[in-house]
Scaffold this motif. Sequence first.
Motif: not given
Length: 138
Positions: A111-116, A101-105, A107-109
């Motif tokens: 964003i990485v998780g949402i894109i993936l 989750r640390i990576v998925d969170m 750079p904020f909100f």
Amino acid sequence: MATESLEYAGLGSRAVALIIDSILIGIVGAMIVVTLFGLPGGGWFSTPNLALMGIGLAYFVALEGANNGQTLGKSLVNIRVTTANGDDLDFEGAVIRNVLRIVDMLPFFYIVGIILVAASDEEQRLGDMVGKSVVVKA
């Protein structure tokens, strides 16, 4: 359970579940942390802040690993975490998906998780991909 029969949960239901879980973790976690350590402060890596992060991690791992893949938030929006083939998630998968989750969170909100999630056919964030899990409608 066959992968073809899984109905993946979308960003909306996942976001609502995360908001519910975050509010619960924030309230209960803050009460525990303030009782044990006083008010959080001193930066991201202060003892109170690390304790609060640990409480959040423990919440997600314990409930997803032992409660039919559901946190309180996921239960309320009728979604759950399973393995990629639809079996119950084990603790190892729960730990992997939630540590990431640390990576998925970033750079904020998330964003990485949402894109993936948006780019993945199985609507998986990085934690799901590495943990071999999916979030499905319960």
